[in-house]
Scaffold this active site. Structure first.
Site, mmCIF file in Angstrom:
data_model
loop_
_atom_site.group_PDB
_atom_site.id
_atom_site.type_symbol
_atom_site.label_atom_id
_atom_site.label_comp_id
_atom_site.label_asym_id
_atom_site.label_seq_id
_atom_site.Cartn_x
_atom_site.Cartn_y
_atom_site.Cartn_z
ATOM 1 N N CYS A 7 -1.522 2.305 6.718
ATOM 2 C CA CYS A 7 -1.569 2.490 8.174
ATOM 3 C C CYS A 7 -1.006 1.249 8.864
ATOM 4 O O CYS A 7 -0.263 1.360 9.841
ATOM 5 C CB CYS A 7 -2.995 2.753 8.655
ATOM 6 S SG CYS A 7 -3.554 4.457 8.438
ATOM 7 N N HIS A 46 -2.845 8.924 9.034
ATOM 8 C CA HIS A 46 -3.652 8.640 7.851
ATOM 9 C C HIS A 46 -4.146 9.931 7.201
ATOM 10 O O HIS A 46 -4.919 10.678 7.797
ATOM 11 C CB HIS A 46 -4.846 7.747 8.171
ATOM 12 C CG HIS A 46 -5.639 7.427 6.935
ATOM 13 N ND1 HIS A 46 -5.325 6.372 6.097
ATOM 14 C CD2 HIS A 46 -6.685 8.064 6.352
ATOM 15 C CE1 HIS A 46 -6.157 6.374 5.070
ATOM 16 N NE2 HIS A 46 -6.994 7.395 5.201
ATOM 17 N N ASN A 87 0.255 10.100 -7.012
ATOM 18 C CA ASN A 87 -0.996 9.845 -7.720
ATOM 19 C C ASN A 87 -2.142 10.259 -6.807
ATOM 20 O O ASN A 87 -2.128 9.943 -5.617
ATOM 21 C CB ASN A 87 -1.123 8.356 -8.073
ATOM 22 C CG ASN A 87 -0.049 7.906 -9.042
ATOM 23 O OD1 ASN A 87 0.365 8.668 -9.909
ATOM 24 N ND2 ASN A 87 0.420 6.675 -8.885
ATOM 25 N N GLY A 93 -4.842 7.707 -10.866
ATOM 26 C CA GLY A 93 -4.372 6.321 -10.779
ATOM 27 C C GLY A 93 -3.981 5.884 -9.379
ATOM 28 O O GLY A 93 -3.218 4.935 -9.211
ATOM 29 N N HIS A 100 0.840 8.866 -0.430
ATOM 30 C CA HIS A 100 2.208 8.340 -0.555
ATOM 31 C C HIS A 100 2.924 9.011 -1.709
ATOM 32 O O HIS A 100 2.318 9.365 -2.712
ATOM 33 C CB HIS A 100 2.214 6.815 -0.707
ATOM 34 C CG HIS A 100 1.339 6.293 -1.809
ATOM 35 N ND1 HIS A 100 -0.028 6.161 -1.668
ATOM 36 C CD2 HIS A 100 1.619 5.884 -3.073
ATOM 37 C CE1 HIS A 100 -0.540 5.684 -2.788
ATOM 38 N NE2 HIS A 100 0.438 5.524 -3.661
HETATM 39 P P1 5GP Z 1 -0.560 4.072 -6.204
HETATM 40 O O1 5GP Z 1 -0.944 3.402 -7.489
HETATM 41 O O2 5GP Z 1 -1.666 4.032 -5.187
HETATM 42 O O3 5GP Z 1 0.041 5.431 -6.384
HETATM 43 O O4 5GP Z 1 0.645 3.230 -5.645
HETATM 44 C C1 5GP Z 1 0.519 2.199 -4.723
HETATM 45 C C2 5GP Z 1 1.864 1.498 -4.672
HETATM 46 O O5 5GP Z 1 1.863 0.666 -3.522
HETATM 47 C C3 5GP Z 1 2.127 0.580 -5.877
HETATM 48 O O6 5GP Z 1 3.320 1.004 -6.518
HETATM 49 C C4 5GP Z 1 2.242 -0.801 -5.261
HETATM 50 O O7 5GP Z 1 3.228 -1.597 -5.887
HETATM 51 C C5 5GP Z 1 2.576 -0.501 -3.815
HETATM 52 N N1 5GP Z 1 2.114 -1.503 -2.867
HETATM 53 C C6 5GP Z 1 0.867 -2.052 -2.818
HETATM 54 N N2 5GP Z 1 0.771 -2.903 -1.777
HETATM 55 C C7 5GP Z 1 1.992 -2.899 -1.167
HETATM 56 C C8 5GP Z 1 2.511 -3.592 -0.022
HETATM 57 O O8 5GP Z 1 1.841 -4.386 0.644
HETATM 58 N N3 5GP Z 1 3.801 -3.336 0.316
HETATM 59 C C9 5GP Z 1 4.571 -2.451 -0.393
HETATM 60 N N4 5GP Z 1 5.839 -2.285 0.027
HETATM 61 N N5 5GP Z 1 4.109 -1.776 -1.467
HETATM 62 C C10 5GP Z 1 2.840 -1.998 -1.853
HETATM 63 ZN ZN ZN Z 2 -3.899 4.914 6.218
#
Ligand code: 5GP
Ligand code: ZN
Length: 115
Positions: A7, A46, A87, A93, A100
């Site tokens: 967000c 969100h 995910n 995971g 996203h």
């Molecule tokens: P998830 O594991 O929740 O599917 O993926 C989260 C993704 O967010 C991960 O690939 C991680 O590298 C990315 N990520 C986490 N924090 C940040 C951030 O502050 N900026 C960006 N651009 N990506 C982020």
């Molecule tokens: Zn959010």
């Protein structure tokens, strides 16, 4: 959601490397890429996860896939192909609890999806 990282990125309160934006969708480069192309696509609204999608969100989800198609064209990887991963929850995971879509590409990926 005040304490939600994505967000904050959607509102521009935390910087990101944007690759696509409209009034309801934002796409930006993953901070820790697992492939030469690793883009995250989020609804600005969100939504916690796929498990939290409401009926009223379903058309937005369709438009996110439309945005992914546009991004692949604009960024020049449409022809080569790519993978989209979402995910969901603990077993899926998911680490950031704001829905996203990962776009992964820029190299030949394995034929098996991650287990
Ligand atoms: P998830 O594991 O929740 O599917 O993926 C989260 C993704 O967010 C991960 O690939 C991680 O590298 C990315 N990520 C986490 N924090 C940040 C951030 O502050 N900026 C960006 N651009 N990506 C982020
Ligand atoms: Zn959010």
């Amino acid at each position: 959601m005040e304490d939600c990282l994505f967000c904050k990125i959607a509102k521009g309160e935390i910087p990101s490397q944007k690759v696509f934006e409209n009034d309801e969708i934002l796409a930006f480069k993953d901070i820790n890429p697992i492939a030469p192309i690793h883009i995250l696509v989020i609804p600005k609204k969100h939504i916690t996860s796929l498990a939290h999608i409401q009926k009223e969100d379903e058309e937005l989800i369709g438009r996110i896939y439309g945005a992914i198609n546009t991004i692949s064209e604009e960024q020049g990887f449409k022809q080569d192909g790519y993978r989209v991963i979402v995910n969901c929850g603990k077993n899926g995971g998911q680490e950031v609890m704001h829905l996203h879509f990962h776009i992964i590409g820029g190299k030949k990926l394995g034929t098996k999806i991650a287990t």
